[in-house]
Design a protein around this motif. Sequence first.
Motif, PDB file in Angstrom:
ATOM      1  N   ARG A   2       0.837  -1.219   0.000  1.00  0.00           N
ATOM      2  CA  ARG A   2       0.000   0.000   0.000  1.00  0.00           C
ATOM      3  C   ARG A   2       0.863   1.257   0.000  1.00  0.00           C
ATOM      4  O   ARG A   2       0.629   2.192  -0.747  1.00  0.00           O
ATOM      5  N   ALA A   3       1.882   1.236   0.883  1.00  0.00           N
ATOM      6  CA  ALA A   3       2.762   2.406   0.986  1.00  0.00           C
ATOM      7  C   ALA A   3       3.464   2.644  -0.340  1.00  0.00           C
ATOM      8  O   ALA A   3       3.615   3.789  -0.786  1.00  0.00           O
ATOM      9  N   SER A   4       3.877   1.578  -0.986  1.00  0.00           N
ATOM     10  CA  SER A   4       4.603   1.724  -2.243  1.00  0.00           C
ATOM     11  C   SER A   4       3.670   2.260  -3.329  1.00  0.00           C
ATOM     12  O   SER A   4       4.053   3.105  -4.134  1.00  0.00           O
ATOM     13  N   GLU A   5       2.419   1.776  -3.315  1.00  0.00           N
ATOM     14  CA  GLU A   5       1.473   2.263  -4.327  1.00  0.00           C
ATOM     15  C   GLU A   5       1.155   3.744  -4.149  1.00  0.00           C
ATOM     16  O   GLU A   5       0.963   4.476  -5.103  1.00  0.00           O
ATOM     17  N   SER A   6       1.090   4.174  -2.869  1.00  0.00           N
ATOM     18  CA  SER A   6       0.729   5.573  -2.631  1.00  0.00           C
ATOM     19  C   SER A   6       1.967   6.435  -2.402  1.00  0.00           C
ATOM     20  O   SER A   6       1.859   7.613  -2.099  1.00  0.00           O
ATOM     21  N   ASN A   7       3.154   5.801  -2.557  1.00  0.00           N
ATOM     22  CA  ASN A   7       4.401   6.552  -2.390  1.00  0.00           C
ATOM     23  C   ASN A   7       4.505   7.201  -1.006  1.00  0.00           C
ATOM     24  O   ASN A   7       4.963   8.330  -0.881  1.00  0.00           O
ATOM     25  N   GLN A   8       4.056   6.472   0.023  1.00  0.00           N
ATOM     26  CA  GLN A   8       4.073   7.061   1.370  1.00  0.00           C
ATOM     27  C   GLN A   8       4.826   6.203   2.379  1.00  0.00           C
ATOM     28  O   GLN A   8       4.462   6.149   3.550  1.00  0.00           O
ATOM     29  N   ALA A   9       5.850   5.513   1.915  1.00  0.00           N
ATOM     30  CA  ALA A   9       6.608   4.647   2.825  1.00  0.00           C
ATOM     31  C   ALA A   9       7.327   5.473   3.888  1.00  0.00           C
ATOM     32  O   ALA A   9       7.874   6.538   3.594  1.00  0.00           O
ATOM     33  N   GLU A  10       7.299   4.952   5.126  1.00  0.00           N
ATOM     34  CA  GLU A  10       8.105   5.596   6.170  1.00  0.00           C
ATOM     35  C   GLU A  10       9.533   5.083   6.058  1.00  0.00           C
ATOM     36  O   GLU A  10       9.751   3.883   5.884  1.00  0.00           O
ATOM     37  N   ARG A  11      10.487   5.999   6.172  1.00  0.00           N
ATOM     38  CA  ARG A  11      11.870   5.547   6.020  1.00  0.00           C
ATOM     39  C   ARG A  11      12.725   5.942   7.205  1.00  0.00           C
ATOM     40  O   ARG A  11      12.397   6.854   7.966  1.00  0.00           O
ATOM     41  N   GLN A  12      13.809   5.202   7.399  1.00  0.00           N
ATOM     42  CA  GLN A  12      14.794   5.530   8.431  1.00  0.00           C
ATOM     43  C   GLN A  12      16.105   5.871   7.720  1.00  0.00           C
ATOM     44  O   GLN A  12      16.543   5.154   6.819  1.00  0.00           O
ATOM     45  N   SER A  13      16.726   7.000   8.120  1.00  0.00           N
ATOM     46  CA  SER A  13      18.036   7.349   7.560  1.00  0.00           C
ATOM     47  C   SER A  13      19.114   6.587   8.309  1.00  0.00           C
ATOM     48  O   SER A  13      19.002   6.364   9.518  1.00  0.00           O
ATOM     49  N   ARG A  34      10.252   3.494  -3.855  1.00  0.00           N
ATOM     50  CA  ARG A  34       8.865   3.624  -3.406  1.00  0.00           C
ATOM     51  C   ARG A  34       8.626   2.954  -2.057  1.00  0.00           C
ATOM     52  O   ARG A  34       7.745   3.348  -1.301  1.00  0.00           O
ATOM     53  N   MET A  35       9.396   1.907  -1.782  1.00  0.00           N
ATOM     54  CA  MET A  35       9.200   1.182  -0.518  1.00  0.00           C
ATOM     55  C   MET A  35       9.966   1.801   0.639  1.00  0.00           C
ATOM     56  O   MET A  35       9.850   1.354   1.772  1.00  0.00           O
ATOM     57  N   GLY A  36      10.741   2.800   0.379  1.00  0.00           N
ATOM     58  CA  GLY A  36      11.405   3.510   1.474  1.00  0.00           C
ATOM     59  C   GLY A  36      12.926   3.458   1.423  1.00  0.00           C
ATOM     60  O   GLY A  36      13.596   4.003   2.288  1.00  0.00           O
ATOM     61  N   PHE A  37      13.487   2.778   0.412  1.00  0.00           N
ATOM     62  CA  PHE A  37      14.947   2.779   0.304  1.00  0.00           C
ATOM     63  C   PHE A  37      15.420   4.062  -0.373  1.00  0.00           C
ATOM     64  O   PHE A  37      14.717   4.628  -1.223  1.00  0.00           O
ATOM     65  N   ALA A  89      16.338   3.306   4.586  1.00  0.00           N
ATOM     66  CA  ALA A  89      15.640   2.024   4.387  1.00  0.00           C
ATOM     67  C   ALA A  89      14.239   2.126   4.987  1.00  0.00           C
ATOM     68  O   ALA A  89      13.963   3.034   5.780  1.00  0.00           O
ATOM     69  N   PRO A  90      13.306   1.198   4.628  1.00  0.00           N
ATOM     70  CA  PRO A  90      11.957   1.235   5.207  1.00  0.00           C
ATOM     71  C   PRO A  90      12.037   1.174   6.738  1.00  0.00           C
ATOM     72  O   PRO A  90      12.888   0.463   7.292  1.00  0.00           O
ATOM     73  N   ALA A  91      11.155   1.906   7.405  1.00  0.00           N
ATOM     74  CA  ALA A  91      11.250   2.078   8.860  1.00  0.00           C
ATOM     75  C   ALA A  91      11.138   0.754   9.624  1.00  0.00           C
ATOM     76  O   ALA A  91      11.751   0.593  10.668  1.00  0.00           O
ATOM     77  N   GLU A 136      19.294  -5.813   9.751  1.00  0.00           N
ATOM     78  CA  GLU A 136      18.669  -6.677   8.733  1.00  0.00           C
ATOM     79  C   GLU A 136      18.699  -6.050   7.331  1.00  0.00           C
ATOM     80  O   GLU A 136      18.421  -6.724   6.348  1.00  0.00           O
ATOM     81  N   ILE A 137      19.003  -4.755   7.269  1.00  0.00           N
ATOM     82  CA  ILE A 137      18.847  -4.038   5.997  1.00  0.00           C
ATOM     83  C   ILE A 137      19.703  -4.644   4.882  1.00  0.00           C
ATOM     84  O   ILE A 137      19.223  -4.902   3.777  1.00  0.00           O
ATOM     85  N   GLU A 138      20.974  -4.920   5.229  1.00  0.00           N
ATOM     86  CA  GLU A 138      21.874  -5.458   4.220  1.00  0.00           C
ATOM     87  C   GLU A 138      21.336  -6.788   3.687  1.00  0.00           C
ATOM     88  O   GLU A 138      21.344  -7.055   2.493  1.00  0.00           O
ATOM     89  N   ARG A 139      20.835  -7.612   4.608  1.00  0.00           N
ATOM     90  CA  ARG A 139      20.325  -8.931   4.238  1.00  0.00           C
ATOM     91  C   ARG A 139      19.072  -8.824   3.350  1.00  0.00           C
ATOM     92  O   ARG A 139      18.908  -9.598   2.419  1.00  0.00           O
ATOM     93  N   VAL A 140      18.199  -7.869   3.681  1.00  0.00           N
ATOM     94  CA  VAL A 140      17.001  -7.668   2.860  1.00  0.00           C
ATOM     95  C   VAL A 140      17.416  -7.326   1.431  1.00  0.00           C
ATOM     96  O   VAL A 140      16.933  -7.922   0.460  1.00  0.00           O
ATOM     97  N   LEU A 141      18.339  -6.380   1.294  1.00  0.00           N
ATOM     98  CA  LEU A 141      18.771  -5.967  -0.050  1.00  0.00           C
ATOM     99  C   LEU A 141      19.458  -7.111  -0.776  1.00  0.00           C
ATOM    100  O   LEU A 141      19.263  -7.315  -1.976  1.00  0.00           O
TER     101      LEU A 141
END
Lengths: 202, 202
Positions: free
Chosen positions: A52-63, A89-92, A107-109, A115-120
């Motif tokens: 949903r967040a990706s479709e509406s371009n509203q992903a929460e992200r963490q720097s 769109r997903m927050g990356f 990365a997405p919040a 875990e971020i490296e592993r997700v990518l």
Amino acid sequence: MVEEAASLDALKDLRPLGQLHDSFIIAAGRDGLWLIDQHVAHERILFEQVLRASESNQAERQSLLLPIILPLTPAQDAEYPRIAEELERMGFEIEPFGQRTLAVKAAPAGIAAGEIERVLFEVLEIADQELRKATIDEIRRGVAATVACRAAIKINMPLDMVKMQWLLAELAKCELPMSCPHGRPIALRYSLREILRSFHRI
Amino acid sequence: MVEEAASLDALKDLRPLGQLHDSFIIAAGRDGLWLIDQHVAHERILFEQVLRASESNQAERQSLLLPIILPLTPAQDAEYPRIAEELERMGFEIEPFGQRTLAVKAAPAGIAAGEIERVLFEVLEIADQELRKATIDEIRRGVAATVACRAAIKINMPLDMVKMQWLLAELAKCELPMSCPHGRPIALRYSLREILRSFHRI
């Protein structure tokens, strides 16, 4: 089909009772006893949220304090541009960093920093293997499923009553609350009828 | 057989989580999920207590403010002397009261006042139908089963956590905790192995 609809309805007022082996939520429903796999339930919730967040371009992200530097295989490097927009769109927030290398700055919040490296890595592995034959929608779902799986609470983790209630309420709001993005079952149900019959009460 | 022994062992540290439909206790065990029929579980506990009390002649009894007057059929009247001693051992105090009639002056402590007449009616019904061909041991068990069934907590009755814990602890002390005197199952078990398999986790 009627039974399935009735079950989805019963999901709305499940009463969590506790956990079995810190992994499965035991809940009483108007139609019987439910067991819910806490990891795949949370995975389903996050999967739908991420989509949903990706479709509406509203992903929460963490720097990230320090960017993560990711080297790519030649195949990944060639295909990366096709998933770059989905990741964004997903927050990356990802930038090129010299030859066949990326720098991940946000990365997405929901994903733990570790875990971020592993997700990518897993997303790029999908890219490596399947990208050429995948549609944009398949890529989007693949990326969302990977993000959701990595961000979801694990099994063997104690949950308090509030967390269990939250999880069941969020699950009830899902479009497809009965199976995880990879097709594994989220809930086992023992109907009251079945229980009464086993106890020789009907 | 090994599995059965392991299960009986697991019964000792069951953790009650709540009730399903105010009738079945849901409990987490080291071997998986248990459902316990609260009525038949209590029936088994009382059955063994009544038998022990009768064997050691130590039944607790309640005196009745007004004796209950019970008319007998000719068959019951003829056979009554054979069960009189058993009834006495279980906590009844009964005296002849004119022709083919008994006066009940005390009853086992566990039976609610309103149930006493019905218990005796059922016991005398056993006498009527089966007494001639029954051994003393069969009569004793039949009377104990009737007393236990009538005195046991019912289904559709809310129980608090303390009561559930007490019931499971008492059940664990029973010689035969897995089926009620009439042969109905007391517990349903869903093994962890079975649950993991249903969730595609093994």
